[in-house]
Design a protein around this motif. Structure first.
Motif, PDB file in Angstrom:
ATOM      1  N   ASN A 185      -5.026  11.285   5.717  1.00  0.00           N
ATOM      2  CA  ASN A 185      -6.445  11.756   5.075  1.00  0.00           C
ATOM      3  C   ASN A 185      -6.953  10.280   4.883  1.00  0.00           C
ATOM      4  OD1 ASN A 185      -9.047  12.112   4.099  1.00  0.00           O
ATOM      5  ND2 ASN A 185      -8.281  13.750   2.836  1.00  0.00           N
ATOM      6  N   PRO A 186      -7.921   9.773   5.700  1.00  0.00           N
ATOM      7  CA  PRO A 186      -8.228   8.246   5.184  1.00  0.00           C
ATOM      8  C   PRO A 186      -9.022   8.194   4.010  1.00  0.00           C
ATOM      9  CG  PRO A 186      -9.676   9.252   6.964  1.00  0.00           C
ATOM     10  CD  PRO A 186      -8.278  10.336   6.710  1.00  0.00           C
ATOM     11  N   PHE A 187      -9.175   9.353   3.434  1.00  0.00           N
ATOM     12  CA  PHE A 187     -10.364   9.379   2.112  1.00  0.00           C
ATOM     13  C   PHE A 187      -9.217   9.715   1.207  1.00  0.00           C
ATOM     14  CE2 PHE A 187     -13.086  10.414   5.653  1.00  0.00           C
ATOM     15  CZ  PHE A 187     -13.780   9.215   5.650  1.00  0.00           C
ATOM     16  N   GLY A 188      -8.014  10.074   1.261  1.00  0.00           N
ATOM     17  CA  GLY A 188      -6.972  10.312   0.242  1.00  0.00           C
ATOM     18  C   GLY A 188      -6.510   9.498  -0.689  1.00  0.00           C
ATOM     19  N   PHE A 189      -5.958   9.960  -1.714  1.00  0.00           N
ATOM     20  CA  PHE A 189      -5.543   8.987  -2.729  1.00  0.00           C
ATOM     21  C   PHE A 189      -4.332   7.933  -2.403  1.00  0.00           C
ATOM     22  CE2 PHE A 189      -2.407   7.786  -5.832  1.00  0.00           C
ATOM     23  CZ  PHE A 189      -3.130   7.376  -6.921  1.00  0.00           C
ATOM     24  N   ALA A 190      -4.638   6.677  -2.681  1.00  0.00           N
ATOM     25  CA  ALA A 190      -3.788   5.481  -2.130  1.00  0.00           C
ATOM     26  C   ALA A 190      -3.764   4.570  -3.546  1.00  0.00           C
ATOM     27  CB  ALA A 190      -3.995   4.883  -1.040  1.00  0.00           C
TER      28      ALA A 190
ATOM     29  N   PRO B 240      -5.140  -4.806   2.589  1.00  0.00           N
ATOM     30  CA  PRO B 240      -4.671  -5.805   3.688  1.00  0.00           C
ATOM     31  C   PRO B 240      -3.594  -4.942   4.328  1.00  0.00           C
ATOM     32  CG  PRO B 240      -4.803  -6.395   1.366  1.00  0.00           C
ATOM     33  CD  PRO B 240      -5.153  -4.979   1.278  1.00  0.00           C
ATOM     34  N   THR B 241      -2.831  -4.349   4.014  1.00  0.00           N
ATOM     35  CA  THR B 241      -1.887  -3.479   4.934  1.00  0.00           C
ATOM     36  C   THR B 241      -2.838  -2.175   5.226  1.00  0.00           C
ATOM     37  OG1 THR B 241      -0.201  -4.562   3.881  1.00  0.00           O
ATOM     38  CG2 THR B 241       0.204  -2.535   5.282  1.00  0.00           C
ATOM     39  N   LYS B 242      -2.751  -1.672   6.527  1.00  0.00           N
ATOM     40  CA  LYS B 242      -3.383  -0.773   6.983  1.00  0.00           C
ATOM     41  C   LYS B 242      -2.495   0.490   6.994  1.00  0.00           C
ATOM     42  CE  LYS B 242      -6.971  -3.391   7.259  1.00  0.00           C
ATOM     43  NZ  LYS B 242      -7.990  -3.221   6.338  1.00  0.00           N
ATOM     44  N   ILE B 243      -3.206   1.640   7.319  1.00  0.00           N
ATOM     45  CA  ILE B 243      -2.423   2.848   7.630  1.00  0.00           C
ATOM     46  C   ILE B 243      -1.495   2.676   8.903  1.00  0.00           C
ATOM     47  CG2 ILE B 243      -2.449   5.253   8.496  1.00  0.00           C
ATOM     48  CD1 ILE B 243      -5.062   5.660   6.945  1.00  0.00           C
ATOM     49  N   GLN B 244      -0.310   3.015   8.780  1.00  0.00           N
ATOM     50  CA  GLN B 244       0.753   2.633   9.750  1.00  0.00           C
ATOM     51  C   GLN B 244       0.242   3.047  11.221  1.00  0.00           C
ATOM     52  OE1 GLN B 244       4.242   4.911   9.376  1.00  0.00           O
ATOM     53  NE2 GLN B 244       5.329   3.421  10.833  1.00  0.00           N
TER      54      GLN B 244
ATOM     55  N   ILE C 239      -2.692  -4.622  -9.126  1.00  0.00           N
ATOM     56  CA  ILE C 239      -2.623  -3.427  -8.566  1.00  0.00           C
ATOM     57  C   ILE C 239      -4.080  -2.816  -8.627  1.00  0.00           C
ATOM     58  CG2 ILE C 239      -1.934  -2.441 -10.742  1.00  0.00           C
ATOM     59  CD1 ILE C 239      -0.259  -0.496  -8.847  1.00  0.00           C
ATOM     60  N   ASP C 240      -4.452  -1.821  -7.659  1.00  0.00           N
ATOM     61  CA  ASP C 240      -5.805  -1.004  -7.655  1.00  0.00           C
ATOM     62  C   ASP C 240      -5.123   0.317  -7.350  1.00  0.00           C
ATOM     63  OD1 ASP C 240      -7.560  -3.001  -8.067  1.00  0.00           O
ATOM     64  OD2 ASP C 240      -7.379  -3.469  -5.684  1.00  0.00           O
ATOM     65  N   ILE C 241      -5.471   1.440  -8.397  1.00  0.00           N
ATOM     66  CA  ILE C 241      -4.665   2.714  -8.272  1.00  0.00           C
ATOM     67  C   ILE C 241      -6.103   3.593  -8.129  1.00  0.00           C
ATOM     68  CG2 ILE C 241      -3.709   4.718  -9.339  1.00  0.00           C
ATOM     69  CD1 ILE C 241      -2.001   2.433 -10.948  1.00  0.00           C
ATOM     70  N   GLY C 242      -5.777   4.500  -6.941  1.00  0.00           N
ATOM     71  CA  GLY C 242      -6.819   5.323  -6.640  1.00  0.00           C
ATOM     72  C   GLY C 242      -7.994   4.820  -5.421  1.00  0.00           C
ATOM     73  N   VAL C 243      -7.442   3.927  -4.586  1.00  0.00           N
ATOM     74  CA  VAL C 243      -8.306   3.536  -3.495  1.00  0.00           C
ATOM     75  C   VAL C 243      -8.051   4.749  -2.623  1.00  0.00           C
ATOM     76  CG1 VAL C 243      -8.142   1.022  -4.220  1.00  0.00           C
ATOM     77  CG2 VAL C 243      -6.429   2.073  -2.780  1.00  0.00           C
ATOM     78  N   ALA C 244      -9.180   4.715  -1.423  1.00  0.00           N
ATOM     79  CA  ALA C 244      -8.731   5.355  -0.268  1.00  0.00           C
ATOM     80  C   ALA C 244      -7.837   4.850   0.818  1.00  0.00           C
ATOM     81  CB  ALA C 244     -10.154   5.503   0.391  1.00  0.00           C
TER      82      ALA C 244
ATOM     83  N   ILE D  65       0.754  -1.340   0.112  1.00  0.00           N
ATOM     84  CA  ILE D  65       0.193   0.054   0.080  1.00  0.00           C
ATOM     85  C   ILE D  65       0.834   1.278   0.188  1.00  0.00           C
ATOM     86  CG2 ILE D  65      -0.234   0.062   2.504  1.00  0.00           C
ATOM     87  CD1 ILE D  65      -3.032   1.207   2.199  1.00  0.00           C
ATOM     88  N   GLN D  66       0.347   2.427  -0.744  1.00  0.00           N
ATOM     89  CA  GLN D  66       1.023   3.411  -0.697  1.00  0.00           C
ATOM     90  C   GLN D  66       0.234   4.754  -0.652  1.00  0.00           C
ATOM     91  OE1 GLN D  66       3.291   4.877  -4.341  1.00  0.00           O
ATOM     92  NE2 GLN D  66       5.209   4.647  -2.959  1.00  0.00           N
ATOM     93  N   TYR D  67       0.643   5.671   0.207  1.00  0.00           N
ATOM     94  CA  TYR D  67      -0.192   6.893   0.553  1.00  0.00           C
ATOM     95  C   TYR D  67       0.311   7.898   1.152  1.00  0.00           C
ATOM     96  CZ  TYR D  67       0.156   5.116   5.227  1.00  0.00           C
ATOM     97  OH  TYR D  67       0.623   4.377   6.488  1.00  0.00           O
TER      98      TYR D  67
END
Length: 213
Positions: free
Chosen positions: A168-173, A156-160, A144-149, A61-63
């Motif tokens: 921003n949990p609704f931001g681009f990832a 599968p891997t959550k925000i750290q 790959i999924d581009i543009g998920v929140a 995951i990348q955000y």
């Protein structure tokens, strides 16, 4: 270093200046027990460089986020970063370097760490998060999924843990089942992991500027 003190102050002053460099590197060598210690620390005033022949990671995951800390003069800093997270990863021929400038008597001092130099025994990490300021690599993403929140419950891997207020949990990832990065050259502010197994670990200090790339 206490056994090498001569003249009373030189090594002491050197150690004080080197503390930020060692702190920047410490995340590579220290295992954070999963869920026991959130990564809500203040980053040091120095970024560091990492290179690797290959990084293979799963549940990528990348955000976007922010790395907060202080510079070497103690002033508050705020650095935008791209956080790359993996549930598990292997890294082949990893090098990490950080340079401390203007050390009294010595000038610039470089700390160089290498591990996973044998392709059959790469560095192994779980719950790995990289706070990246710059990245260069050849990348292959699978499923790959581009543009998920960033905070989507299906990631599968959550925000750290410990950094949720910076994201921003609704931001681009973007997310992928598997990511393979080759010829990696990155500048980062922090690295954290649940476990980090460093095979063939080597750590050296060099006078002057000596970086991984």
């Amino acid at each position: 270093m206490s056994s090498q003190v001569r003249g009373g102050t030189r090594w002491k002053r050197f150690a004080i200046v080197m503390v930020p460099s060692v702190a920047a590197t410490a995340a590579v060598g220290i295992a954070l027990a999963q869920g026991a210690l959130a990564a809500s620390f203040s980053v040091s005033g120095q970024s560091f460089k990492v290179s690797a022949d290959e990084l293979v990671g799963y549940d990528f995951i990348q955000y976007g986020s922010m790395a907060e800390g202080k510079d070497l003069n103690g002033k508050d800093t705020l650095n935008p970063v791209a956080v790359s997270g993996f549930s598990r990863a292997t890294i082949t021929n990893m090098c990490q370097s950080v340079v401390t400038p203007n050390v009294p008597v010595f000038g610039a001092i470089s700390l160089e760490l290498r591990a996973g130099t044998n392709a059959k025994k790469p560095v192994e990490a779980t719950d790995l998060y990289l706070d990246v300021a710059q990245l260069k690599a050849d990348a292959l993403f699978e499923d790959i999924d581009i543009g998920v929140a960033a905070g989507d419950k299906n990631n599968p891997t959550k925000i750290q843990p410990g950094t949720e207020k910076k994201v921003n949990p609704f931001g681009f990832a973007q997310r992928a089942r598997k990511a393979t990065l080759s010829g990696v050259e990155q500048t980062a502010w922090a690295t954290t992991a649940g476990t980090f197994k460093l095979s063939n670990l080597s750590l050296k200090l060099h006078k002057g500027v000596k970086e991984c790339y």
